[in-house]
Design a protein around this motif. Structure first.
Motif, PDB file in Angstrom:
ATOM      1  N   ILE A  50       0.829  -1.206   0.000  1.00 27.59           N
ATOM      2  CA  ILE A  50       0.000   0.000   0.000  1.00 27.59           C
ATOM      3  C   ILE A  50       0.865   1.259   0.000  1.00 27.59           C
ATOM      4  O   ILE A  50       2.040   1.222   0.352  1.00 27.59           O
ATOM      5  CB  ILE A  50      -0.981   0.021   1.202  1.00 27.59           C
ATOM      6  CG1 ILE A  50      -0.233  -0.111   2.541  1.00 27.59           C
ATOM      7  CG2 ILE A  50      -2.025  -1.070   1.059  1.00 27.59           C
ATOM      8  CD1 ILE A  50      -1.140   0.005   3.769  1.00 27.59           C
ATOM      9  N   ASN A  64       0.167   7.306   1.468  1.00 28.15           N
ATOM     10  CA  ASN A  64      -1.119   7.932   1.809  1.00 28.15           C
ATOM     11  C   ASN A  64      -2.044   6.951   2.522  1.00 28.15           C
ATOM     12  O   ASN A  64      -2.728   7.310   3.480  1.00 28.15           O
ATOM     13  CB  ASN A  64      -1.824   8.440   0.538  1.00 28.15           C
ATOM     14  CG  ASN A  64      -1.281   9.776   0.062  1.00 28.15           C
ATOM     15  OD1 ASN A  64      -0.809  10.576   0.860  1.00 28.15           O
ATOM     16  ND2 ASN A  64      -1.341  10.017  -1.240  1.00 28.15           N
ATOM     17  N   GLU A  65      -2.065   5.715   2.040  1.00 27.28           N
ATOM     18  CA  GLU A  65      -2.906   4.697   2.668  1.00 27.28           C
ATOM     19  C   GLU A  65      -2.415   4.369   4.076  1.00 27.28           C
ATOM     20  O   GLU A  65      -3.211   4.228   5.011  1.00 27.28           O
ATOM     21  CB  GLU A  65      -2.956   3.439   1.796  1.00 27.28           C
ATOM     22  CG  GLU A  65      -3.793   3.615   0.541  1.00 27.28           C
ATOM     23  CD  GLU A  65      -3.656   2.473  -0.441  1.00 27.28           C
ATOM     24  OE1 GLU A  65      -4.693   1.961  -0.897  1.00 27.28           O
ATOM     25  OE2 GLU A  65      -2.515   2.089  -0.776  1.00 27.28           O
ATOM     26  N   GLN A 117     -10.339   2.790  -4.153  1.00 29.22           N
ATOM     27  CA  GLN A 117     -10.358   3.322  -2.808  1.00 29.22           C
ATOM     28  C   GLN A 117      -9.218   2.678  -2.017  1.00 29.22           C
ATOM     29  O   GLN A 117      -8.547   1.772  -2.503  1.00 29.22           O
ATOM     30  CB  GLN A 117     -11.709   3.091  -2.144  1.00 29.22           C
ATOM     31  CG  GLN A 117     -12.014   1.676  -1.717  1.00 29.22           C
ATOM     32  CD  GLN A 117     -13.301   1.613  -0.900  1.00 29.22           C
ATOM     33  OE1 GLN A 117     -14.294   1.049  -1.358  1.00 29.22           O
ATOM     34  NE2 GLN A 117     -13.307   2.160   0.301  1.00 29.22           N
ATOM     35  N   SER A 118      -9.014   3.175  -0.819  1.00 30.28           N
ATOM     36  CA  SER A 118      -7.876   2.706  -0.018  1.00 30.28           C
ATOM     37  C   SER A 118      -7.976   1.216   0.296  1.00 30.28           C
ATOM     38  O   SER A 118      -9.065   0.635   0.316  1.00 30.28           O
ATOM     39  CB  SER A 118      -7.794   3.491   1.292  1.00 30.28           C
ATOM     40  OG  SER A 118      -7.686   4.874   1.046  1.00 30.28           O
ATOM     41  N   ASP A 166     -14.354   6.792   2.563  1.00 30.56           N
ATOM     42  CA  ASP A 166     -13.006   6.912   1.998  1.00 30.56           C
ATOM     43  C   ASP A 166     -13.020   7.566   0.612  1.00 30.56           C
ATOM     44  O   ASP A 166     -11.974   7.885   0.058  1.00 30.56           O
ATOM     45  CB  ASP A 166     -12.399   5.498   1.926  1.00 30.56           C
ATOM     46  CG  ASP A 166     -10.978   5.478   1.398  1.00 30.56           C
ATOM     47  OD1 ASP A 166     -10.132   6.200   1.967  1.00 30.56           O
ATOM     48  OD2 ASP A 166     -10.715   4.745   0.432  1.00 30.56           O
ATOM     49  N   ALA A 202      -9.641   9.253  -1.182  1.00 29.38           N
ATOM     50  CA  ALA A 202      -9.206   8.385  -2.283  1.00 29.38           C
ATOM     51  C   ALA A 202      -9.316   9.111  -3.627  1.00 29.38           C
ATOM     52  O   ALA A 202      -8.457   8.958  -4.493  1.00 29.38           O
ATOM     53  CB  ALA A 202     -10.033   7.098  -2.299  1.00 29.38           C
ATOM     54  N   ASN A 218      -6.319  11.472  -3.611  1.00 31.71           N
ATOM     55  CA  ASN A 218      -5.046  10.747  -3.734  1.00 31.71           C
ATOM     56  C   ASN A 218      -4.844  10.160  -5.123  1.00 31.71           C
ATOM     57  O   ASN A 218      -3.715   9.977  -5.578  1.00 31.71           O
ATOM     58  CB  ASN A 218      -4.962   9.632  -2.692  1.00 31.71           C
ATOM     59  CG  ASN A 218      -4.880  10.168  -1.273  1.00 31.71           C
ATOM     60  OD1 ASN A 218      -4.499  11.324  -1.058  1.00 31.71           O
ATOM     61  ND2 ASN A 218      -5.253   9.350  -0.295  1.00 31.71           N
TER      62      ASN A 218
END
Length: 500
Positions: free
Chosen positions: A27, A30-31, A168-169, A200, A204, A207
């Protein structure tokens, strides 16, 4: 980050978790940061409950009645200007497993051989063709649906719609026993990870780089909705109202029925509009929360949000939505996943409102009982839009309850030669080994049940109105019982003939 309020044991726990997460190469940074922030907030024990005495019913200025929205100009040039400010984003992270399907839920066939995704693309293409605008479609996938979705969207290459996707994360599940990430326990598969809810969507989107891309194109609003809600179509009146009144956030709500008593509702709380979920309600007030007299509306999860405001709030790390702890068990290991919901973000945006929309804008397909509704003569299909049949005089849809034999889409389709006519149906309950022939009409209140060991076949062309039909298995015979107006009429028949 809420580390200041952590106890020494929790501070130690978080420190160890940070070290472990730093080594997870699957990951992004940011995650990792988003996950640690979420866990820190959870450990700090942020208050989830509301003070019941402070809850106020929102006024019509805060939850605007749909029929008070101004009509949109019929000038197509003005409509084009409106639509050119819009992005449509569908939440596409869910799998169709609850309905017995593999892959993204959005590729389940809904009507006339068309999937949820087909209908969405047709709808937006219709708008782009009609008004000469460029409304893009954005799909927020999860790691569960990403690969399949990329293959599926290839078929829309020639459609007049720009389709964007982003993920998404992806967060690691937490092992309850020692608060370590499950991937660090040697579990390298997908089960070690989870998508942290649709709250999220805001970080997301940013990001992914898509947020800045749309802002650079002059886009101002994103319409966010679940991909399985067939009623969540672009509404020009709502978009026009938000732009005129500079509302940064709008949640569509609709009148609550007894089927929706657990759904979140909008309240006024300490001078702001806020989403109240059942998990935040003190135990002694749960029955009051479920009352459709006091709390008359619920959240459809159709959301309209200003893109610039999303960027401002994400950059400031200001979107601290209520955390939803979701305990699970993976291969015998008790784990915890922490999630957030996009609707809970409403209180962080300026001039946020609700709009009390017609029930037609909430048509989710969560189970095969919903599929029966939308595939029936209760609806027609025009330009990708599922439209309710005007021949239906009752404003409410029939309530449909299908037994476990109908739970999977494959079994549901196998047990119905064709979808029955339900235009005059009030309620339907089906239990046991029941099979439907073609061209059947159901009217009023109907219950059809095959008791254990019995098979019940409803013949082609049957009309069942206000009846209870029951098939019993007695020795070598099935016994069919039809209750008509409270009087029982029975018949014995050879179960090998037609089982009825």
């Amino acid at each position: 980050m809420a580390t200041a309020t952590l106890s020494p044991p929790d501070t130690h726990k978080l420190s160890n978790l940070k070290s472990s997460v730093a080594n997870l190469n699957q990951i992004s940074e940011n995650e990792k940061s988003g996950f640690i922030n979420l866990v820190a907030r959870y450990l700090s024990g942020e208050a989830q409950y509301v003070e019941w005495s402070k809850i106020q019913t929102p006024t019509d200025e805060i939850v605007v009645p749909y029929d008070t929205l101004k009509p949109v100009s019929e000038d197509s040039a003005e409509t084009k200007m409106l639509l050119d400010k819009l992005v449509v984003l569908k939440l596409n992270g869910g799998l169709g497993t609850t309905m017995g399907c593999t892959g993204p839920k959005s590729v389940i066939e809904v009507r006339n051989g068309l999937t949820f995704l087909d209908l969405i693309v047709i709808q937006i293409e219709h708008l782009n063709n009609k008004y000469g605008c460029k409304v893009p479609l954005v799909l927020m996938n999860s790691f569960n649906t990403h690969d399949d979705t990329l293959k599926i969207v290839e078929k829309y290459t020639n459609a007049n719609v720009d389709i964007h996707t982003f993920n998404q994360s992806q967060f690691p599940r937490l092992v309850v026993e020692d608060f370590s990430p499950l991937p660090c326990k040697g579990d390298a598969g997908k089960d070690a990870w989870y998508p942290p809810g649709h709250g999220d969507v805001f970080p997301a989107l940013m990001n992914s780089g898509k947020l800045d891309e749309f802002l650079s194109q002059g886009k101002e609003y994103v319409f966010v909705a679940n991909s399985d809600n067939l009623g969540a179509i672009v509404d020009l009146k709502i978009l026009h109202h938000l732009i005129q009144n500079k509302n940064e956030y709008c949640m569509e709500v609709t009148p609550k029925t007894l089927a929706d008593v657990k759904g979140g509702t909008l309240i006024s709380y300490e001078g702001k509009v806020q989403l109240l979920e059942i998990a935040q309600v003190p135990d002694e007030h749960v029955n009051e929360f479920k009352s459709i007299e006091k709390f008359k509306i619920f959240n459809t999860n159709n959301l309209w949000v200003n893109l610039g405001a999303i960027k401002r709030l994400v950059q400031a790390n200001a979107l601290k939505m209520e955390i939803i702890p979701n305990p699970k068990e993976v291969n015998g290991v008790k784990v915890l996943q922490l999630e957030t919901a996009a609707g809970a973000a409403i209180k962080f945006f300026d001039h946020a409102i609700g709009v009390n929309v017609p029930r037609s804008r909430f048509l989710p397909v969560k189970a095969t009982s919903d599929l029966l509704l939308v595939q029936s003569d209760l609806y027609t299909l025009t330009d990708g839009f599922v439209v309710r049949n005007e021949a239906r005089t009752n404003p409410a849809n029939p309530t449909i309850e299908l037994g476990p034999e109908f739970k999977k889409v494959g079994d549901f389709l196998k047990r119905l030669k064709s979808i029955p006519s339900i235009i005059e149906l009030d309620s339907l309950k089906v239990m046991g080994d029941v099979w439907f022939g073609a061209d059947i009409s159901l009217k009023g209140k109907v219950t059809i049940a095959a008791k254990p060991g019995a098979k019940l076949e409803i013949p082609d062309g049957a009309v069942i109105a206000n009846k209870v039909v029951i098939a019993y298995k007695l020795s070598k015979l099935s016994f069919g019982l039809v209750l008509v107006g409270g009087k029982a009429k029975g018949c014995e028949c050879d179960p090998l003939a037609n089982g009825t």
